[in-house]
Motif scaffolding. Structure first.
Motif, PDB file in Angstrom:
ATOM      1  N   THR A  21       1.022  -1.156   0.059  1.00  0.00           N
ATOM      2  CA  THR A  21      -0.028  -0.017  -0.010  1.00  0.00           C
ATOM      3  C   THR A  21       0.882   1.342  -0.100  1.00  0.00           C
ATOM      4  O   THR A  21       0.229   2.271   0.208  1.00  0.00           O
ATOM      5  CB  THR A  21      -0.869   0.112   1.365  1.00  0.00           C
ATOM      6  N   TYR A  22       2.141   1.081  -0.463  1.00  0.00           N
ATOM      7  CA  TYR A  22       2.982   2.424  -0.454  1.00  0.00           C
ATOM      8  C   TYR A  22       3.106   3.041   1.139  1.00  0.00           C
ATOM      9  O   TYR A  22       2.821   4.217   0.968  1.00  0.00           O
ATOM     10  CB  TYR A  22       2.575   3.415  -1.521  1.00  0.00           C
ATOM     11  N   TYR A  23       3.239   1.978   1.917  1.00  0.00           N
ATOM     12  CA  TYR A  23       3.391   2.447   3.437  1.00  0.00           C
ATOM     13  C   TYR A  23       1.807   3.157   3.813  1.00  0.00           C
ATOM     14  O   TYR A  23       2.003   4.260   4.263  1.00  0.00           O
ATOM     15  CB  TYR A  23       4.670   3.457   3.696  1.00  0.00           C
ATOM     16  N   PHE A  24       0.895   2.354   3.543  1.00  0.00           N
ATOM     17  CA  PHE A  24      -0.569   2.730   3.853  1.00  0.00           C
ATOM     18  C   PHE A  24      -1.143   4.036   2.962  1.00  0.00           C
ATOM     19  O   PHE A  24      -2.139   4.239   3.361  1.00  0.00           O
ATOM     20  CB  PHE A  24      -0.391   2.674   5.136  1.00  0.00           C
ATOM     21  N   ALA A  25      -0.307   4.466   2.225  1.00  0.00           N
ATOM     22  CA  ALA A  25      -0.776   5.746   1.427  1.00  0.00           C
ATOM     23  C   ALA A  25      -1.970   5.316   0.458  1.00  0.00           C
ATOM     24  O   ALA A  25      -2.984   6.320   0.090  1.00  0.00           O
ATOM     25  CB  ALA A  25       0.281   6.427   0.775  1.00  0.00           C
ATOM     26  N   THR A  26      -2.027   4.094   0.077  1.00  0.00           N
ATOM     27  CA  THR A  26      -3.097   3.663  -0.832  1.00  0.00           C
ATOM     28  C   THR A  26      -4.252   3.031  -0.365  1.00  0.00           C
ATOM     29  O   THR A  26      -4.996   2.461  -1.173  1.00  0.00           O
ATOM     30  CB  THR A  26      -2.712   2.995  -1.941  1.00  0.00           C
ATOM     31  N   VAL A  27      -4.263   3.027   1.090  1.00  0.00           N
ATOM     32  CA  VAL A  27      -5.497   2.042   1.578  1.00  0.00           C
ATOM     33  C   VAL A  27      -6.658   3.071   1.427  1.00  0.00           C
ATOM     34  O   VAL A  27      -6.865   4.159   1.764  1.00  0.00           O
ATOM     35  CB  VAL A  27      -5.523   2.033   3.128  1.00  0.00           C
ATOM     36  N   PRO A  28      -7.798   2.652   0.806  1.00  0.00           N
ATOM     37  CA  PRO A  28      -8.959   3.304   0.646  1.00  0.00           C
ATOM     38  C   PRO A  28      -9.839   3.805   1.717  1.00  0.00           C
ATOM     39  O   PRO A  28      -9.734   3.274   2.794  1.00  0.00           O
ATOM     40  CB  PRO A  28      -9.875   2.248  -0.177  1.00  0.00           C
ATOM     41  N   LYS A  29     -10.657   5.017   1.652  1.00  0.00           N
ATOM     42  CA  LYS A  29     -11.066   5.721   2.719  1.00  0.00           C
ATOM     43  C   LYS A  29     -12.130   4.513   3.214  1.00  0.00           C
ATOM     44  O   LYS A  29     -13.073   4.528   2.172  1.00  0.00           O
ATOM     45  CB  LYS A  29     -11.546   7.049   2.506  1.00  0.00           C
ATOM     46  N   PRO A  30     -12.333   4.127   4.300  1.00  0.00           N
ATOM     47  CA  PRO A  30     -13.361   3.330   4.622  1.00  0.00           C
ATOM     48  C   PRO A  30     -14.942   3.727   4.454  1.00  0.00           C
ATOM     49  O   PRO A  30     -15.638   3.058   4.122  1.00  0.00           O
ATOM     50  CB  PRO A  30     -13.489   2.957   6.253  1.00  0.00           C
ATOM     51  N   GLU A  31     -15.085   5.106   4.418  1.00  0.00           N
ATOM     52  CA  GLU A  31     -16.447   5.779   4.507  1.00  0.00           C
ATOM     53  C   GLU A  31     -17.131   5.513   3.144  1.00  0.00           C
ATOM     54  O   GLU A  31     -17.935   5.644   2.806  1.00  0.00           O
ATOM     55  CB  GLU A  31     -16.690   7.139   4.957  1.00  0.00           C
ATOM     56  N   VAL A  32     -16.113   5.526   2.205  1.00  0.00           N
ATOM     57  CA  VAL A  32     -16.629   5.223   0.829  1.00  0.00           C
ATOM     58  C   VAL A  32     -16.356   3.766   0.056  1.00  0.00           C
ATOM     59  O   VAL A  32     -16.773   3.829  -1.302  1.00  0.00           O
ATOM     60  CB  VAL A  32     -16.122   6.583  -0.183  1.00  0.00           C
ATOM     61  N   THR A  33     -15.973   2.961   0.938  1.00  0.00           N
ATOM     62  CA  THR A  33     -15.562   1.730   0.313  1.00  0.00           C
ATOM     63  C   THR A  33     -16.357   0.661   0.429  1.00  0.00           C
ATOM     64  O   THR A  33     -16.747   0.374   1.610  1.00  0.00           O
ATOM     65  CB  THR A  33     -13.980   1.640   0.852  1.00  0.00           C
ATOM     66  N   ILE A  34     -16.428  -0.264  -0.400  1.00  0.00           N
ATOM     67  CA  ILE A  34     -17.114  -1.586  -0.245  1.00  0.00           C
ATOM     68  C   ILE A  34     -15.961  -2.544  -0.269  1.00  0.00           C
ATOM     69  O   ILE A  34     -15.359  -2.593  -1.181  1.00  0.00           O
ATOM     70  CB  ILE A  34     -18.186  -1.704  -1.374  1.00  0.00           C
ATOM     71  N   THR A  35     -15.851  -3.172   0.978  1.00  0.00           N
ATOM     72  CA  THR A  35     -14.565  -4.182   0.895  1.00  0.00           C
ATOM     73  C   THR A  35     -15.263  -5.571   0.959  1.00  0.00           C
ATOM     74  O   THR A  35     -15.985  -5.815   1.669  1.00  0.00           O
ATOM     75  CB  THR A  35     -13.898  -3.859   2.362  1.00  0.00           C
ATOM     76  N   ILE A  36     -14.579  -6.437  -0.009  1.00  0.00           N
ATOM     77  CA  ILE A  36     -15.392  -7.725  -0.276  1.00  0.00           C
ATOM     78  C   ILE A  36     -14.117  -8.684   0.206  1.00  0.00           C
ATOM     79  O   ILE A  36     -12.994  -8.569  -0.574  1.00  0.00           O
ATOM     80  CB  ILE A  36     -15.395  -7.760  -1.735  1.00  0.00           C
ATOM     81  N   GLU A  37     -14.336  -9.194   1.190  1.00  0.00           N
ATOM     82  CA  GLU A  37     -13.336 -10.187   1.908  1.00  0.00           C
ATOM     83  C   GLU A  37     -13.789 -11.691   1.449  1.00  0.00           C
ATOM     84  O   GLU A  37     -14.670 -11.981   0.729  1.00  0.00           O
ATOM     85  CB  GLU A  37     -13.254 -10.194   3.533  1.00  0.00           C
ATOM     86  N   ARG A  38     -13.158 -12.602   2.153  1.00  0.00           N
ATOM     87  CA  ARG A  38     -13.431 -13.997   1.821  1.00  0.00           C
ATOM     88  C   ARG A  38     -14.773 -14.462   2.198  1.00  0.00           C
ATOM     89  O   ARG A  38     -15.431 -15.200   1.444  1.00  0.00           O
ATOM     90  CB  ARG A  38     -12.412 -15.090   2.717  1.00  0.00           C
ATOM     91  N   ASP A  39     -15.217 -14.039   3.337  1.00  0.00           N
ATOM     92  CA  ASP A  39     -16.575 -14.389   3.649  1.00  0.00           C
ATOM     93  C   ASP A  39     -17.549 -13.497   4.289  1.00  0.00           C
ATOM     94  O   ASP A  39     -18.448 -13.569   4.929  1.00  0.00           O
ATOM     95  CB  ASP A  39     -16.717 -15.749   4.436  1.00  0.00           C
ATOM     96  N   THR A  40     -17.157 -12.121   3.980  1.00  0.00           N
ATOM     97  CA  THR A  40     -17.718 -10.862   4.617  1.00  0.00           C
ATOM     98  C   THR A  40     -17.592  -9.815   3.662  1.00  0.00           C
ATOM     99  O   THR A  40     -16.734  -9.700   2.757  1.00  0.00           O
ATOM    100  CB  THR A  40     -17.197 -10.346   5.900  1.00  0.00           C
ATOM    101  N   ILE A  41     -18.493  -8.816   3.877  1.00  0.00           N
ATOM    102  CA  ILE A  41     -18.505  -7.540   3.012  1.00  0.00           C
ATOM    103  C   ILE A  41     -18.778  -6.518   3.868  1.00  0.00           C
ATOM    104  O   ILE A  41     -19.817  -6.572   4.779  1.00  0.00           O
ATOM    105  CB  ILE A  41     -19.709  -7.635   1.811  1.00  0.00           C
ATOM    106  N   HIS A  42     -17.958  -5.489   3.818  1.00  0.00           N
ATOM    107  CA  HIS A  42     -18.039  -4.320   4.568  1.00  0.00           C
ATOM    108  C   HIS A  42     -18.277  -3.157   4.102  1.00  0.00           C
ATOM    109  O   HIS A  42     -17.836  -2.794   2.663  1.00  0.00           O
ATOM    110  CB  HIS A  42     -16.741  -4.202   5.310  1.00  0.00           C
TER     111      HIS A  42
END
Length: 580
Positions: free
Chosen positions: A296-317
Motif C-alpha cells: 500500500t506504499y506504506y499505507f498511503a493507498t488504503v481506501p477511505k473506509p467511509e466510501v469503500t465496499i470491501t469484499i473479503e473471503r466471507d464478509t462484505i464491509h
C-alpha cells in the motif's frame, strides 16, 4: 466403494481428487513408508534438495494448481519447512503439510528418539505441532482409524476453502492401517454454507444502489481476489461497469490488463500516481485486500473506509456495517442484475495512466548502452505472451514488475507480505511443474512459459533447486539480475557496507554443475549474458527464448545501485516519513 483402504492411500487419493498431481518433500525415516503410497495413488513424487525449498516449491505449485502438498519427517524436517509454511499462511496459499511421526506407543511413552528433544516426556512429541498451530488454519493428528477419514477430509476442505496451509501428522504405525473406503464415493463438499437469501438480496441491492448513485467510482483489486476464487467474477464486473480499475502490487496479474478501463497499479510515486483521483471518489470497491506496508506504499493507498465496499473471503464491509455473506453469490447476483439493467455508460477518465500508451511512448534504446532498470521492466513486457507464468523475486525484481504491461491470461507471482528472499527459484520449480500438469486442460496457462526474474543474492539462497528443475526437465526461463549483492538493502541502508555484498558466482555454469547435459536434445540448455540493450535484444529474439523447451538462463549485468524510479522514489518517501 466399500472395501477397506489404508490411511495413506486415502489421504493421497483425496488430495488427487482435490486437484493435486504432485507431492513435494524430502524423505526421512519417519515418512518413508508414507512415501511408498505417493506414486501408486496416481501422484508424482518430487524430491527437493531440502525441506525449506520443498515448502517454497509447494507454495508455487499451489498458486497455479489450486492446491499443493509437502511431506516432511518429524522434527528436523518440519521445522526446516516452517518458514515456507508461514509464508504460505501469510500470503494465502493452499498447502497441505504432511508430517511422518514416530509410532504412537513411542510418543505416548516419551521414548527418547532422534529428531526429538530426548527429554523423555510424552509432551515433547506435541511441541512441533503446537508451533504449527500458529501458521496453519487446521491441524490433525491421525491416531484413530475410526476418525481418520473425517480428519483428512476436514483439513483438505479447510485448506481449499480458506486458501491457507493445513497440517497433518501421520504416525508410522498408522500409515498402513485400514479404514473404510466408503467416504471416497462422496466428493469433498467445498461449497460455502447456504446463506440467508433475503440478506444476500439486501446486500446486493445496497451495492447496486451505491453503484448507480455514485458519481466517481473506482475498483481496486488485491491478492484475495484470486485466493477467494473471485477472479473471473471480478473481470466480469470490470467489464460490466466500466469503472476505472487498478490493482495493488500484490494483486497485479489477477485481472485482464488489456481492458480499456484498467490503469495499472494504484501507487503514490512514479508513473503509478493517481491518488488524487482515488481520493476524490465517492465509491471504491476494494476486492480481496491485503493492506501490508509494501502493498500500500506504506499505507498511503488504503481506501477511505467511509466510501469503500470491501469484499473479503466471507464478509462484505460498507462503512461501519459488516455482513457475513458469500462474496461469490453476491457478485453473481450483482452481475446478473447488471446484465438485465446495465449501468449508464461510464465517462472517460483521461487523467488516468494508460499502460499501453506508456509502453508505446518509450524512446528507442542505443544498442551499445548499458542495461538500466529505469525502462528495463517496461521493455520486457514485449517478451511476454498469453499464458505465461511470471515470477519476480523480492527486491528490485518484484518492485520492477510493477511496470510490466501484461497480456491477457498471464499470471504474476510475487510476494506482498512475507518477502522471504530465495522463495522464487524454488517456487518456479513448483509453478513450472503445475503448468506442465495443466498441459492437457483448456487452461490458458497450459500454453505459456514459466519465466523467473531473480537477483544474484536471492539465487544464492536456494540455488540447489536448479538441480530439481533440471532433474524434472521443466521448461523454465531464468533472468538473473547480477548487480553484485543486495541492491534493495543498499538502497534502504548501508550502500557501501560489506553485509550487503554476496559472493561472485559464475552463474551461467550452474546448469552444468547441477547436472544438465549441455548437449542433450531432449532437454536443451541455453545460457547467455547481456550487458547492453543490443545484447539483450539479440538474446530475446532467439528461438530458444521465444518458444523453445528446456532451461534458458540469462545473466543480466546491471550496476550495483541501479533500480527503477518507482522503487527509488518509494524508499525516499519512506525514509522521509521515518524522519518526521
Amino acid at each position: 466403494m466399500t472395501a477397506g483402504i489404508s490411511i495413506a492411500e486415502y489421504l493421497f487419493r483425496r488430495l488427487r481428487e482435490a486437484g493435486l498431481n504432485a507431492v513435494h518433500g524430502v524423505p526421512g525415516d519417519y515418512n518413508l513408508r508414507l512415501l511408498d503410497y505417493v506414486i501408486p495413488s496416481g501422484l508424482e513424487w518430487v524430491g527437493n534438495c531440502n525441506e525449506l525449498n520443498a515448502g517454497y516449491a509447494t507454495d508455487g505449485y499451489a498458486r497455479i494448481k489450486g492446491i499443493g502438498a509437502i511431506v516432511t519427517t518429524f522434527g528436523v524436517g518440519e521445522l526446516s519447512a516452517i518458514n515456507a509454511i508461514a509464508g504460505a499462511y501469510a500470503e494465502m496459499a493452499p498447502v497441505v503439510h504432511i508430517v511422518g511421526t514416530p509410532n504412537r506407543s513411542d510418543q505416548q511413552n516419551g521414548v527418547k528418539l532422534h529428531h526429538s528433544f530426548c527429554r523423555g516426556q510424552p509432551g515433547d512429541y506435541r511441541i512441533f505441532a503446537e508451533m504449527y498451530e500458529k501458521v496453519t488454519v487446521a491441524q490433525e493428528n491421525i491416531t484413530d482409524v475410526g476418525t481418520a477419514a473425517a480428519q483428512i477430509d476436514r483439513v483438505i476442505r479447510e485448506c481449499l476453502v480458506q486458501s491457507r496451509p493445513v497440517y497433518v501428522q501421520v504416525p508410522m504405525d498408522m500409515v498402513d492401517a485400514i479404514i473404510p473406503g466408503t467416504p471416497l464415493a462422496r466428493v469433498l463438499d467445498l461449497s460455502p454454507a447456504l446463506g440467508d437469501t433475503t440478506l444476500e438480496r439486501e446486500v446486493c441491492d445496497i451495492i447496486l444502489d451505491r453503484m448507480k448513485t455514485s458519481s466517481k467510482r473506482f475498483i481496486l483489486v488485491d491478492v484475495g481476489t484470486s485466493r477467494y476464487g473471485l477472479s473471473a467474477q471480478t473481470d466480469q464486473l470490470i467489464k460490466a461497469t466500466g469503472f476505472p480499475t487498478a490493482t495493488t502490487p500484490f494483486g497485479k496479474g489477477i485481472v485482464d490488463e488489456t481492458l480499456p478501463n484498467f490503469h495499472g497499479i494504484h501507487g503514490t510515486v512514479g508513473p503509478h500516481i493517481f491518488t488524487s483521483y482515488v481520493d476524490s471518489c465517492d465509491l471504491i470497491m476494494n476486492i480481496g485486500p491485503a493492506h501490508s506496508n509494501v502493498n500500500t506504499y506504506y499505507f498511503a493507498t488504503v481506501p477511505k473506509p467511509e466510501v469503500t465496499i470491501t469484499i473479503e473471503r466471507d464478509t462484505i464491509h460498507m462503512g461501519d456495517r459488516t455482513w457475513s455473506v458469500s462474496p461469490q453469490r453476491i457478485l453473481r447476483r450483482v452481475l446478473e442484475t447488471l446484465e438485465e439493467d446495465p449501468l449508464p455508460k461510464a465517462v472517460s477518465y483521461p487523467d488516468l495512466p494508460n499502460l499501453h500508451q506508456i509502453l508505446q511512448s518509450l524512446p528507442p534504446v542505443n544498442p551499445t548502452s548499458k542495461l538500466t532498470q529505469d525502462t528495463f521492466w517496461y521493455r520486457m513486457s514485449s517478451f511476454f505472451r498469453e499464458g505465461d507464468i511470471i515470477l519476480t523475486e523480492t527486491g528490485t525484481a518484484s518492485n520492477g514488475s510493477r511496470d510490466f504491461v501484461l497480456p491477457k491470461n498471464t499470471t504474476l507471482i510475487n510476494s506482498g507480505i512475507w518477502l522471504s528472499i530465495g522463495y522464487m527459484l524454488a517456487a518456479t520449480q513448483g509453478a513450472a511443474l503445475a503448468q506442465r500438469h495443466l498441459s492437457q486442460s483448456d487452461n490458458p496457462l497450459s500454453k505459456g512459459r514459466t519465466i523467473l526474474f531473480e537477483g544474484d543474492g536471492s539465487f544464492q539462497m536456494t540455488a540447489q533447486e536448479l538441480s530439481t528443475i533440471i532433474r524434472q526437465k521443466l521448461d523454465v526461463i531464468i533472468f538473473i539480475i547480477n548487480n553484485n549483492g543486495y541492491t534493495i538493502e543498499r538502497l534502504i541502508h548501508g550502500p557501501q557496507e560489506s553485509y550487503n555484498d554476496v559472493a561472485s558466482w559464475r552463474f551461467l555454469e550452474a546448469p552444468s554443475f547441477f547436472g544438465a547435459e549441455m548437449a542433450d536434445p531432449s532437454y536443451p540448455v541455453y545460457t547467455a549474458r547481456a550487458t547492453t540493450w543490443g545484447e539483450l535484444g539479440g538474446v530475446l529474439a532467439r528461438d530458444e527464448m521465444r518458444g523453445g523447451k528446456g532451461l534458458r538462463m540469462v545473466e543480466l549485468m546491471m550496476d550495483v545501485m541501479d533500480s527503477n524510479d518507482t522503487l527509488r522514489l518509494m524508499l525516499e518517501l519512506w525514509k522521509s516519513k521515518k524522519a518526521e
